[in-house]
Design a protein around this motif. Structure first.
Motif, PDB file in Angstrom:
ATOM      1  N   LEU A 135      38.435  78.591  79.386  1.00 24.69           N
ATOM      2  CA  LEU A 135      37.678  79.688  78.686  1.00 24.69           C
ATOM      3  C   LEU A 135      37.895  79.727  77.357  1.00 24.69           C
ATOM      4  CD1 LEU A 135      36.063  82.570  78.913  1.00 24.69           C
ATOM      5  CD2 LEU A 135      38.265  83.499  79.549  1.00 24.69           C
ATOM      6  N   ARG A 180      38.113  89.022  76.392  1.00 26.75           N
ATOM      7  CA  ARG A 180      39.167  88.090  76.800  1.00 26.75           C
ATOM      8  C   ARG A 180      39.324  88.225  78.503  1.00 26.75           C
ATOM      9  NH1 ARG A 180      42.547  85.794  79.140  1.00 26.75           N
ATOM     10  NH2 ARG A 180      44.859  85.632  78.657  1.00 26.75           N
ATOM     11  N   HIS A 181      38.876  89.287  79.020  1.00 26.86           N
ATOM     12  CA  HIS A 181      39.239  89.330  80.167  1.00 26.86           C
ATOM     13  C   HIS A 181      37.712  89.608  81.264  1.00 26.86           C
ATOM     14  CE1 HIS A 181      43.112  91.487  79.806  1.00 26.86           C
ATOM     15  NE2 HIS A 181      43.287  90.105  80.086  1.00 26.86           N
ATOM     16  N   LEU A 182      36.506  89.001  80.501  1.00 30.26           N
ATOM     17  CA  LEU A 182      35.347  88.578  80.963  1.00 30.26           C
ATOM     18  C   LEU A 182      34.548  90.060  81.483  1.00 30.26           C
ATOM     19  CD1 LEU A 182      35.941  85.362  82.748  1.00 30.26           C
ATOM     20  CD2 LEU A 182      34.941  85.841  80.349  1.00 30.26           C
ATOM     21  N   VAL A 185      39.398  85.729  85.471  1.00 27.34           N
ATOM     22  CA  VAL A 185      39.873  84.981  84.142  1.00 27.34           C
ATOM     23  C   VAL A 185      41.193  84.290  84.360  1.00 27.34           C
ATOM     24  CG1 VAL A 185      41.488  86.819  83.181  1.00 27.34           C
ATOM     25  CG2 VAL A 185      40.308  85.289  81.570  1.00 27.34           C
ATOM     26  N   THR A 206      43.087  79.035  78.543  1.00 22.32           N
ATOM     27  CA  THR A 206      42.401  79.815  77.655  1.00 22.32           C
ATOM     28  C   THR A 206      42.634  79.631  76.332  1.00 22.32           C
ATOM     29  OG1 THR A 206      44.359  81.247  78.031  1.00 22.32           O
ATOM     30  CG2 THR A 206      42.177  81.606  79.555  1.00 22.32           C
TER      31      THR A 206
END
Length: 436
Positions: A240, A335-337, A367, A373
């Motif tokens: 990600l 960041r956490h979709l 995530v 990431t």
């Protein structure tokens, strides 16, 4: 010609509308005198037009008949060609049938069109055997395909027999594979009326390389390390890339595909509304001898969207294990979709839940399924000026660094703020105005 086509075993299951099949039918009717000269000429010109359309689409040159036969061979997915893609040409019994086919293709390569031209008073076959394309290679979307077909066609022209033909073709299958996956880097999926899917090649993919993205060296290094492990068959993680817009997340993934294409890396771009087809996509590519990145750009979900549940099941948690030749690379500004709210922290009070913050855990679980990431944050002003000056030097823009930075500062104030994208847009502007 039709007699040679009728001998095909592995390559004989062809669409009746394809050029090769129709040409065989024309020559059968010509030999048996089943059609008038006018009908034969009309049908020959129809197939010639179809051949010219293919030649224009792919930039074929010189002997179009040889180019077409070569294109047919390297796009025909059959048990033999797919086996060669996976393990090469072994000493299996199927080789006997394949060599029979290549003997027929050798005859088709050497086919003499002069008798039919003399009888019908035409010269079209002579013309396409020494064709000069007017399409500029640098303007072609299918340049990658064109180069492979023309190069292989010339090698096949020099083959003395089916043994040499066999060696050349199987070598190509081993190095590049067969079908659309062997010729193209990236694909989208298209839903068919019967509920199935098909893959559509992306012919105009950006030619960007990692070197073209200025800065973000640690981020690129992390992405390269994971991708190299993947293409070499080692364990690798889903990735990600998150952070501010215009920082190079999507560019990095495109560059990765360009860099590792020759090592068997391919990319399939999929959109959020297509997540329901993910299992079908994986089923179609899991047994191919390529490494596939399933690419999801600008991935994020609102509270009411549940498509992320399909994604969670595919990444990890489903009954069927995700194949080793598939990874998921996604970019997102979040960041956490999934959109989070303060109510998620108190779901006992707001949604009558039993356990506090179950909603938070549910949203974070997506995530957490990405093993790597990478944060692409907005550059500082110093980094922004470095990007601008480096890009300007590459474009040979004749301005001092001091003047560049001053103008770049004015540009970003009225064009969305500091980012790598803003820097590139500024350089594009300078390149256009300086060339006037």
């Amino acid at each position: 010609m039709y007699r040679e086509i009728s001998k095909l075993i592995m390559y004989g299951d062809m669409d009746e509308n394809c050029i090769l099949y129709q040409m065989g039918e024309i020559f059968r009717r010509f030999e048996k005198r089943e059609s008038s000269d006018a009908e034969l000429i009309k049908d020959i010109y129809t197939q010639l037009k179809h051949l010219l359309i293919v030649a224009t689409d792919y930039g074929f040159d010189q002997n179009l008949w040889h180019n077409y036969l070569t294109f047919f061979l390297i796009t025909n997915e059959n048990p033999f060609s797919i086996t060669c893609e996976k393990v090469g040409a072994n000493d299996g019994s199927v080789n006997h049938f394949a060599k029979n086919d290549f003997r027929a293709f050798k005859a088709l390569f050497d086919f003499d069109f002069k008798p039919i031209e003399q009888v019908l008073g035409i010269d079209c076959f002579s013309q396409i055997s020494a064709y000069r394309s007017i399409v500029k290679k640098e303007l072609m979307y299918n340049k990658n395909v064109s180069e492979k077909v023309i190069s292989l066609s010339r090698r096949l022209e020099s083959a003395q027999n089916e043994e040499e033909f066999f060696a050349i073709i199987t070598g190509f299958y081993r190095d590049y594979g067969v079908g659309m996956f062997g010729l193209n880097k990236a694909f989208r999926i298209k839903e068919l009326p019967n509920g199935d899917i098909s893959f559509v090649p992306i012919n105009n993919m950006d030619k960007v390389l990692l070197h073209d993205l200025v800065g973000y060296e640690l981020q690129k290094k992390k992405l390269v390390e994971n991708t190299e492990a993947f293409v070499k068959g080692r364990k690798a993680n889903n990735v990600l890339l998150f952070g501010d817009s215009g920082t190079g997340k999507s560019t990095s993934i495109k560059a990765i595909v360009n860099q590792y294409y020759d090592q068997g890396l391919r990319m399939i771009e999929i959109y959020k509304h297509q997540f329901k087809d993910l299992s079908n996509v994986i089923a179609k590519i899991k047994n191919r001898n390529y490494r596939f990145i399933i690419y999801m750009d600008d991935l994020s979900f609102e509270e009411f969207e549940i498509e992320y549940k399909f994604l969670k099941a595919v990444i990890e948690g489903g009954v069927e294990t995700k194949p080793d030749n598939i990874l998921i690379y996604a970019t997102s500004n979040r960041r956490h979709l999934i959109k989070e709210t303060w109510n998620d922290r108190s779901d006992m009070e707001t949604d009558n839940g039993i356990h506090r913050s179950d909603t938070i855990e549910e949203k974070l679980s997506l995530v957490n399924r990405f093993g790597v990431t990478i944060n692409y944050s907005k550059p500082s002003q110093k980094e922004y000026f470095h990007i601008v000056t480096e890009l300007a030097h590459r474009q040979h823009i004749n301005l001092s660094d001091e003047d560049l930075c001053a103008e770049a500062n004015k540009w970003e104030l009225s064009h969305g703020g500091i980012s790598g994208r803003t820097a590139q847009q500024f350089i594009n502007y300078l390149s256009g105005t300086c060339s006037e």
